[in-house]
Motif scaffolding. Structure first.
Motif, PDB file in Angstrom:
ATOM      1  N   SER A 216    -128.642-104.211  30.041  1.00  0.00           N
ATOM      2  CA  SER A 216    -129.428-105.410  29.734  1.00  0.00           C
ATOM      3  C   SER A 216    -130.637-105.515  30.649  1.00  0.00           C
ATOM      4  O   SER A 216    -130.609-105.071  31.799  1.00  0.00           O
ATOM      5  N   GLY A 217    -131.687-106.125  30.120  1.00  0.00           N
ATOM      6  CA  GLY A 217    -132.893-106.435  30.880  1.00  0.00           C
ATOM      7  C   GLY A 217    -133.225-107.900  30.714  1.00  0.00           C
ATOM      8  O   GLY A 217    -132.411-108.681  30.205  1.00  0.00           O
ATOM      9  N   ASP A 218    -134.438-108.264  31.090  1.00  0.00           N
ATOM     10  CA  ASP A 218    -134.857-109.665  30.974  1.00  0.00           C
ATOM     11  C   ASP A 218    -134.866-110.149  29.526  1.00  0.00           C
ATOM     12  O   ASP A 218    -134.662-111.326  29.255  1.00  0.00           O
ATOM     13  N   ASP A 219    -135.094-109.228  28.573  1.00  0.00           N
ATOM     14  CA  ASP A 219    -135.205-109.590  27.158  1.00  0.00           C
ATOM     15  C   ASP A 219    -133.908-109.382  26.383  1.00  0.00           C
ATOM     16  O   ASP A 219    -133.909-109.351  25.159  1.00  0.00           O
ATOM     17  N   GLY A 220    -132.782-109.201  27.067  1.00  0.00           N
ATOM     18  CA  GLY A 220    -131.504-109.002  26.384  1.00  0.00           C
ATOM     19  C   GLY A 220    -131.039-107.558  26.478  1.00  0.00           C
ATOM     20  O   GLY A 220    -131.518-106.775  27.293  1.00  0.00           O
ATOM     21  N   ARG A 221    -130.086-107.219  25.615  1.00  0.00           N
ATOM     22  CA  ARG A 221    -129.494-105.878  25.642  1.00  0.00           C
ATOM     23  C   ARG A 221    -130.457-104.822  25.130  1.00  0.00           C
ATOM     24  O   ARG A 221    -131.178-105.050  24.167  1.00  0.00           O
ATOM     25  N   LEU A 222    -130.432-103.648  25.775  1.00  0.00           N
ATOM     26  CA  LEU A 222    -131.210-102.516  25.328  1.00  0.00           C
ATOM     27  C   LEU A 222    -130.463-101.799  24.209  1.00  0.00           C
ATOM     28  O   LEU A 222    -129.249-101.924  24.084  1.00  0.00           O
ATOM     29  N   THR A 223    -131.180-101.037  23.413  1.00  0.00           N
ATOM     30  CA  THR A 223    -130.609-100.293  22.299  1.00  0.00           C
ATOM     31  C   THR A 223    -130.141 -98.932  22.783  1.00  0.00           C
ATOM     32  O   THR A 223    -130.891 -98.212  23.438  1.00  0.00           O
TER      33      THR A 223
ATOM     34  N   ILE B 192    -128.657 -92.663  26.669  1.00  0.00           N
ATOM     35  CA  ILE B 192    -130.042 -93.128  26.660  1.00  0.00           C
ATOM     36  C   ILE B 192    -130.077 -94.537  26.077  1.00  0.00           C
ATOM     37  O   ILE B 192    -129.470 -94.809  25.041  1.00  0.00           O
ATOM     38  N   PHE B 193    -130.801 -95.423  26.754  1.00  0.00           N
ATOM     39  CA  PHE B 193    -130.997 -96.794  26.288  1.00  0.00           C
ATOM     40  C   PHE B 193    -132.494 -97.054  26.207  1.00  0.00           C
ATOM     41  O   PHE B 193    -133.258 -96.613  27.067  1.00  0.00           O
ATOM     42  N   LEU B 194    -132.922 -97.775  25.154  1.00  0.00           N
ATOM     43  CA  LEU B 194    -134.332 -98.052  24.905  1.00  0.00           C
ATOM     44  C   LEU B 194    -134.634 -99.534  25.067  1.00  0.00           C
ATOM     45  O   LEU B 194    -133.894-100.379  24.578  1.00  0.00           O
ATOM     46  N   THR B 195    -135.763 -99.817  25.732  1.00  0.00           N
ATOM     47  CA  THR B 195    -136.259-101.188  25.772  1.00  0.00           C
ATOM     48  C   THR B 195    -136.942-101.484  24.447  1.00  0.00           C
ATOM     49  O   THR B 195    -137.276-100.574  23.686  1.00  0.00           O
ATOM     50  N   ASP B 196    -137.170-102.748  24.161  1.00  0.00           N
ATOM     51  CA  ASP B 196    -138.049-103.108  23.057  1.00  0.00           C
ATOM     52  C   ASP B 196    -139.476-102.808  23.503  1.00  0.00           C
ATOM     53  O   ASP B 196    -139.748-102.663  24.701  1.00  0.00           O
TER      54      ASP B 196
ATOM     55  N   THR C 254    -139.428 -97.759  25.860  1.00  0.00           N
ATOM     56  CA  THR C 254    -139.220 -96.910  27.030  1.00  0.00           C
ATOM     57  C   THR C 254    -137.758 -96.484  27.107  1.00  0.00           C
ATOM     58  O   THR C 254    -136.874 -97.335  27.077  1.00  0.00           O
ATOM     59  N   PRO C 255    -137.504 -95.166  27.214  1.00  0.00           N
ATOM     60  CA  PRO C 255    -136.113 -94.712  27.373  1.00  0.00           C
ATOM     61  C   PRO C 255    -135.675 -94.775  28.829  1.00  0.00           C
ATOM     62  O   PRO C 255    -136.449 -94.453  29.739  1.00  0.00           O
ATOM     63  N   TYR C 256    -134.442 -95.186  29.048  1.00  0.00           N
ATOM     64  CA  TYR C 256    -133.817 -95.145  30.376  1.00  0.00           C
ATOM     65  C   TYR C 256    -132.537 -94.329  30.251  1.00  0.00           C
ATOM     66  O   TYR C 256    -131.748 -94.549  29.342  1.00  0.00           O
ATOM     67  N   TYR C 257    -132.380 -93.394  31.167  1.00  0.00           N
ATOM     68  CA  TYR C 257    -131.230 -92.494  31.149  1.00  0.00           C
ATOM     69  C   TYR C 257    -130.167 -93.050  32.084  1.00  0.00           C
ATOM     70  O   TYR C 257    -130.413 -93.222  33.278  1.00  0.00           O
ATOM     71  N   LEU C 258    -129.007 -93.342  31.553  1.00  0.00           N
ATOM     72  CA  LEU C 258    -127.875 -93.818  32.343  1.00  0.00           C
ATOM     73  C   LEU C 258    -126.979 -92.612  32.611  1.00  0.00           C
ATOM     74  O   LEU C 258    -126.338 -92.082  31.714  1.00  0.00           O
TER      75      LEU C 258
ATOM     76  N   PRO D  58    -134.372-102.220  32.918  1.00  0.00           N
ATOM     77  CA  PRO D  58    -132.990-102.704  32.899  1.00  0.00           C
ATOM     78  C   PRO D  58    -132.631-103.402  34.213  1.00  0.00           C
ATOM     79  O   PRO D  58    -133.096-103.011  35.278  1.00  0.00           O
ATOM     80  N   LYS D  59    -131.807-104.426  34.108  1.00  0.00           N
ATOM     81  CA  LYS D  59    -131.378-105.190  35.285  1.00  0.00           C
ATOM     82  C   LYS D  59    -129.890-105.054  35.542  1.00  0.00           C
ATOM     83  O   LYS D  59    -129.452-105.135  36.682  1.00  0.00           O
ATOM     84  N   THR D  60    -129.102-104.866  34.474  1.00  0.00           N
ATOM     85  CA  THR D  60    -127.653-104.871  34.599  1.00  0.00           C
ATOM     86  C   THR D  60    -127.042-103.795  33.717  1.00  0.00           C
ATOM     87  O   THR D  60    -127.467-103.601  32.582  1.00  0.00           O
ATOM     88  N   VAL D  61    -126.047-103.104  34.259  1.00  0.00           N
ATOM     89  CA  VAL D  61    -125.229-102.167  33.482  1.00  0.00           C
ATOM     90  C   VAL D  61    -123.798-102.672  33.561  1.00  0.00           C
ATOM     91  O   VAL D  61    -123.305-102.978  34.649  1.00  0.00           O
ATOM     92  N   GLU D  62    -123.144-102.771  32.400  1.00  0.00           N
ATOM     93  CA  GLU D  62    -121.760-103.246  32.363  1.00  0.00           C
ATOM     94  C   GLU D  62    -120.897-102.235  31.618  1.00  0.00           C
ATOM     95  O   GLU D  62    -121.369-101.580  30.690  1.00  0.00           O
TER      96      GLU D  62
END
Length: 127
Positions: free
Chosen positions: A48-55, A101-105, A23-27, A111-115
């Protein structure tokens, strides 16, 4: 280095299935320059999400042949998400907006956190 990048890009075009189920997320962001002079842009966003950093997905513009010898190439960009311009030469108070753009696995959560990270230092966190 350039040939390796080209080869990686060519492989991703040949195997678009590697993005299936992701799933793509647009920051969308906005930078405002709050001081005069050059800026240190060595940092970047990490999502980052529950499963670690997004790509982070980089979308490169395409160069399309037009067949016109006076204007042989047309540049096509992904208009839904463009990276921001540099503020380096801008005046204090100027702003620029951009997008990454960041992708989940596959099957990953939201996503839970943006740093904003520079090296090993986290300079800002949004939850």
């Amino acid at each position: 280095m350039g040939n390796r990048r080209h080869a990686q890009h060519a492989r991703s075009q040949r195997h678009p299935g590697k993005y299936a189920g992701r799933t793509p997320y647009y920051l969308r962001y906005r930078y405002t320059k709050n001081e005069d002079g050059s800026l240190d842009w060595s940092g970047g966003f990490q999502v980052s999400g529950d499963d670690g950093r997004l790509t982070r997905l980089s979308v490169l513009p395409s160069l399309d042949a037009t067949g016109d010898p006076n204007d042989p190439l047309h540049v096509s960009t992904f208009d839904k998400c463009k990276s921001g311009d540099s503020l380096d030469k801008a005046a204090k108070g100027a702003s620029v907006e951009g997008c990454q753009i960041f992708l989940t696995d596959a099957g990953g959560g939201t996503p839970k956190t943006v740093e904003w990270v520079r090296g090993q230092d986290t300079l800002a966190t949004w939850k």
